[in-house]
Design a protein around this motif. Structure first.
Motif, short mmCIF file in Angstrom:
data_model
loop_
_atom_site.label_atom_id
_atom_site.label_comp_id
_atom_site.label_asym_id
_atom_site.label_seq_id
_atom_site.Cartn_x
_atom_site.Cartn_y
_atom_site.Cartn_z
N THR A 40 0.82 -1.22 0.00
CA THR A 40 0.00 0.00 0.00
C THR A 40 0.85 1.27 0.00
OG1 THR A 40 -0.15 -0.20 2.42
CG2 THR A 40 -1.97 -1.09 1.13
N ALA A 41 2.16 1.16 0.16
CA ALA A 41 3.07 2.31 0.13
C ALA A 41 4.42 1.84 -0.40
CB ALA A 41 3.21 2.92 1.52
N ASP A 42 5.34 2.78 -0.58
CA ASP A 42 6.65 2.41 -1.12
C ASP A 42 7.66 2.10 -0.03
OD1 ASP A 42 6.96 4.96 -0.16
OD2 ASP A 42 7.74 5.83 -2.01
N SER A 43 7.17 1.84 1.18
CA SER A 43 8.03 1.41 2.28
C SER A 43 7.20 0.64 3.30
CB SER A 43 8.68 2.63 2.96
OG SER A 43 9.35 2.25 4.17
N LEU A 44 7.84 -0.31 3.95
CA LEU A 44 7.24 -0.92 5.13
C LEU A 44 7.26 0.10 6.26
CD1 LEU A 44 9.21 -4.27 4.89
CD2 LEU A 44 6.77 -4.04 4.48
N HIS A 45 6.32 -0.02 7.19
CA HIS A 45 6.33 0.85 8.36
C HIS A 45 6.47 0.01 9.62
CE1 HIS A 45 2.19 -0.37 9.04
NE2 HIS A 45 1.85 0.08 7.84
N VAL A 46 6.49 0.68 10.78
CA VAL A 46 6.80 -0.01 12.02
C VAL A 46 5.73 -1.05 12.38
CG1 VAL A 46 5.72 1.61 13.63
CG2 VAL A 46 7.79 0.37 14.32
N GLY A 47 4.51 -0.87 11.89
CA GLY A 47 3.48 -1.90 12.10
C GLY A 47 3.87 -3.22 11.44
N HIS A 48 4.44 -3.14 10.23
CA HIS A 48 4.93 -4.34 9.55
C HIS A 48 6.08 -4.99 10.32
CE1 HIS A 48 3.41 -2.14 5.79
NE2 HIS A 48 2.66 -3.22 5.87
N VAL A 50 6.52 -5.62 13.38
CA VAL A 50 6.10 -6.65 14.33
C VAL A 50 5.99 -7.99 13.62
CG1 VAL A 50 4.33 -7.38 15.98
CG2 VAL A 50 4.88 -4.95 15.75
N GLY A 51 5.37 -7.99 12.45
CA GLY A 51 5.25 -9.22 11.67
C GLY A 51 6.60 -9.77 11.25
N LEU A 52 7.51 -8.88 10.87
CA LEU A 52 8.86 -9.31 10.49
C LEU A 52 9.61 -9.93 11.67
CD1 LEU A 52 9.83 -6.24 8.28
CD2 LEU A 52 9.40 -8.57 7.47
N ALA A 212 -5.13 -27.27 8.72
CA ALA A 212 -4.44 -26.00 8.45
C ALA A 212 -4.72 -25.11 9.65
CB ALA A 212 -4.96 -25.37 7.16
N PHE A 213 -3.79 -24.22 9.94
CA PHE A 213 -3.85 -23.49 11.20
C PHE A 213 -3.58 -22.01 11.00
CE2 PHE A 213 -2.00 -27.74 11.69
CZ PHE A 213 -2.92 -28.35 12.53
N CYS A 214 -3.89 -21.24 12.02
CA CYS A 214 -3.57 -19.82 11.97
C CYS A 214 -3.51 -19.26 13.38
CB CYS A 214 -4.61 -19.04 11.16
SG CYS A 214 -6.30 -19.14 11.81
N PHE A 215 -2.74 -18.21 13.53
CA PHE A 215 -2.82 -17.41 14.75
C PHE A 215 -2.46 -15.97 14.41
CE2 PHE A 215 1.58 -19.13 15.31
CZ PHE A 215 2.31 -17.96 15.53
N THR A 216 -2.89 -15.07 15.25
CA THR A 216 -2.59 -13.65 15.03
C THR A 216 -1.67 -13.14 16.13
OG1 THR A 216 -4.55 -12.92 16.27
CG2 THR A 216 -4.80 -13.20 13.88
N PHE A 217 -0.91 -12.12 15.79
CA PHE A 217 -0.08 -11.44 16.78
C PHE A 217 -0.67 -10.06 17.05
CE2 PHE A 217 1.87 -11.56 12.56
CZ PHE A 217 1.87 -10.23 12.20
N LYS A 218 -0.38 -9.54 18.22
CA LYS A 218 -1.02 -8.28 18.59
C LYS A 218 -0.43 -7.12 17.81
CE LYS A 218 1.60 -7.09 22.81
NZ LYS A 218 1.47 -6.94 24.27
N LEU A 219 -1.25 -6.11 17.60
CA LEU A 219 -0.81 -4.91 16.91
C LEU A 219 0.02 -4.06 17.87
CD1 LEU A 219 -4.19 -4.01 15.15
CD2 LEU A 219 -2.31 -5.39 14.26
N LEU A 220 0.84 -3.21 17.32
CA LEU A 220 1.71 -2.37 18.14
C LEU A 220 0.91 -1.17 18.63
CD1 LEU A 220 4.62 -2.18 19.14
CD2 LEU A 220 5.14 -0.76 17.15
N LEU A 266 8.72 -6.97 22.02
CA LEU A 266 8.26 -7.20 20.66
C LEU A 266 9.30 -6.83 19.60
CD1 LEU A 266 4.59 -5.79 20.80
CD2 LEU A 266 5.32 -8.17 20.99
N LEU A 267 10.11 -5.82 19.85
CA LEU A 267 10.90 -5.23 18.78
C LEU A 267 12.41 -5.42 18.93
CD1 LEU A 267 8.92 -1.86 18.43
CD2 LEU A 267 8.56 -4.01 17.20
N THR A 268 12.84 -6.20 19.92
CA THR A 268 14.26 -6.52 20.06
C THR A 268 14.40 -8.02 20.32
OG1 THR A 268 14.61 -6.38 22.47
CG2 THR A 268 14.51 -4.29 21.26
N PHE A 269 15.64 -8.50 20.25
CA PHE A 269 15.93 -9.89 20.58
C PHE A 269 16.59 -10.01 21.95
CE2 PHE A 269 15.86 -10.03 15.88
CZ PHE A 269 14.90 -11.02 15.71
#
Length: 406
Positions: A40-48, A50-52, A212-220, A266-269
């Motif tokens: 939807t844009a020419d860059s990923l944003h911080v919401g993406h 979390v998924g990464l 087949a399975f699925c789960f969701t992760f929380k939004l930031l 969420l955003l570090t290891f």
């Protein structure tokens, strides 16, 4: 500890279709899973991001990610969480955005042989025969059930087009396609995708008679439920040309105390023992945790060199440092200074996204030149200021730029 336990401990997991089966599957087998990204844009944003991070944790545990780029679904647009229909993009725009996404994703996921896949759903969605789709897939979808889904329910009063109504079917078809081609048995997504990911798992079970399975992760979100990642300039982008590493660093350095532990998880290891220790710091000590958070997240997104530069710039402006070399800097010629207002100069150098934004900030007394407020939208830099070696521009409370006269 399985990767499901790791994701749970770090606070990612939100909703799960078949929890016990997923736990066993992720413990016993190498699982192929996917997350979809619509361009939807020419860059990923911080919401993406979390998924990464979820993908990275899964890959580190030995599972195989598929990053699905929405060259097909992007032509329709997901109605989830939207009050109005998304603006339609041209094929050229979609393809450009996909190319940008590909480049950014390779920083976080190892796409070398056999370790991960990157696919584009335009490869199968654009060639679909509509009647065939209705007969093979549409027959398995209950309109009543679809209308009860949260992604559609909130749009019914304002109007939901038939165009958008197809999105769930297209996303479900993606899962079925990846199941058949790559033995992908698990779909992940942000929690606003729950209805869509569940529909995909259900389609495979109906069509193939196999699990087949699925789960969701929380939004930031912040501790009070507001979506994170919004700045004065808009979204917090992962592209350094859209959000500079310094601006990116400063965003995390300035988050609320209550959000520090969640963002570290969420955003570090960082190990969770360290996350909990840092999150428990109080008063002035919590700033130490914010500095670590800002550095670690910026390092992951922009690399160690940029993270260090941003940290040094922040310390020079707000701490004990004195070296301003790493503060975002732009050059202005003496001719520009003589002929242009400060507002024009700052717009040209992207301190302000637009003149209207600049006028608003100046009117609200949010612009400072060497710590002196600028309250005149027609202000021009005076001769005495031109003799300064460093001219510091401050927008708002904590966003600094250095202007050099050349």
């Amino acid at each position: 500890m399985s990767v499901f336990d790791t994701l749970t401990e770090r606070g990612f997991i939100k909703q799960v279709s078949h929890e016990q089966e997923i736990k066993e599957l992720l413990t016993k087998e190498q699982v192929t899973f996917y997350i979809g990204f619509d361009p939807t844009a020419d860059s990923l944003h911080v919401g993406h991001f979390v998924g990464l991070m979820v993908m990275a944790h899964m890959q580190r545990a030995g599972h195989r990610p598929i990053a699905l780029l929405g060259g097909g679904t992007g032509m329709v647009g997901d109605p989830s969480g939207k009050d109005d229909m998304r603006k339609m993009m041209t094929v050229e725009t979609i393809n450009h955005n996909i190319a940008c996404f590909k480049k950014q994703m390779q920083k976080f996921i190892d796409f070398s042989e056999g370790k991960a896949l990157m696919v584009n759903n335009a490869d199968w969605l654009l060639s679909l025969n509509y009647i065939q789709l209705l007969r093979e897939v549409g027959v398995h979808f209950s309109v009543n059930r679809m209308l009860s889904a949260e992604c559609f329910k909130q749009r019914l009063e304002r109007g939901l087009s038939f165009f958008e109504f197809n999105y769930m079917i297209m996303q479900s078809y993606d899962f079925w396609e990846l199941f058949q081609k790559h033995n992908c048995v698990l779909q992940l997504g942000g929690d606003d995708q729950w209805s869509n990911v569940l529909a995909g798992a259900d389609l495979i079970r109906r069509k193939e008679g196999k699990p087949a399975f699925c789960f969701t992760f929380k939004l930031l979100t912040t501790s009070d439920g507001r979506k994170m990642g919004k700045t004065e300039k808009g979204a917090l982008w992962l592209d350094p040309d859209k959000t500079t590493p310094y601006e990116f660093y400063q965003y995390w350095r300035n988050i609320a105390d209550a959000d520090v532990e969640n963002c570290l998880a969420l955003l570090t290891f960082l190990p969770m023992e360290e996350v909990r220790r840092l999150g428990s710091l109080q008063d002035q000590e919590i700033n130490q945790a914010k500095t670590i958070l800002a550095y670690e997240v910026t390092k992951l997104v922009h690399g160690e060199q940029e993270a260090t530069a941003a940290k040094l710039a922040s310390e020079a402006l707000f701490g004990s440092g004195t070296n301003l070399d790493n503060v975002p800097t732009f050059n202005v010629s003496k001719k520009e200074v003589e002929n242009l207002s400060l507002l024009d100069i700052l717009c040209a150098n992207k301190v302000f996204a637009s003149k209207s934004e600049g006028r608003r900030i100046i009117t609200q007394k949010g612009l400072y030149l060497n710590d002196n407020v600028v309250d005149n939208i027609d202000y021009k830099i005076t001769i005495d200021i031109q003799t300064n070696e460093n001219i510091l521009i401050r927008r708002g409370k904590k966003t600094y730029y250095r202007m050099l006269l050349v």
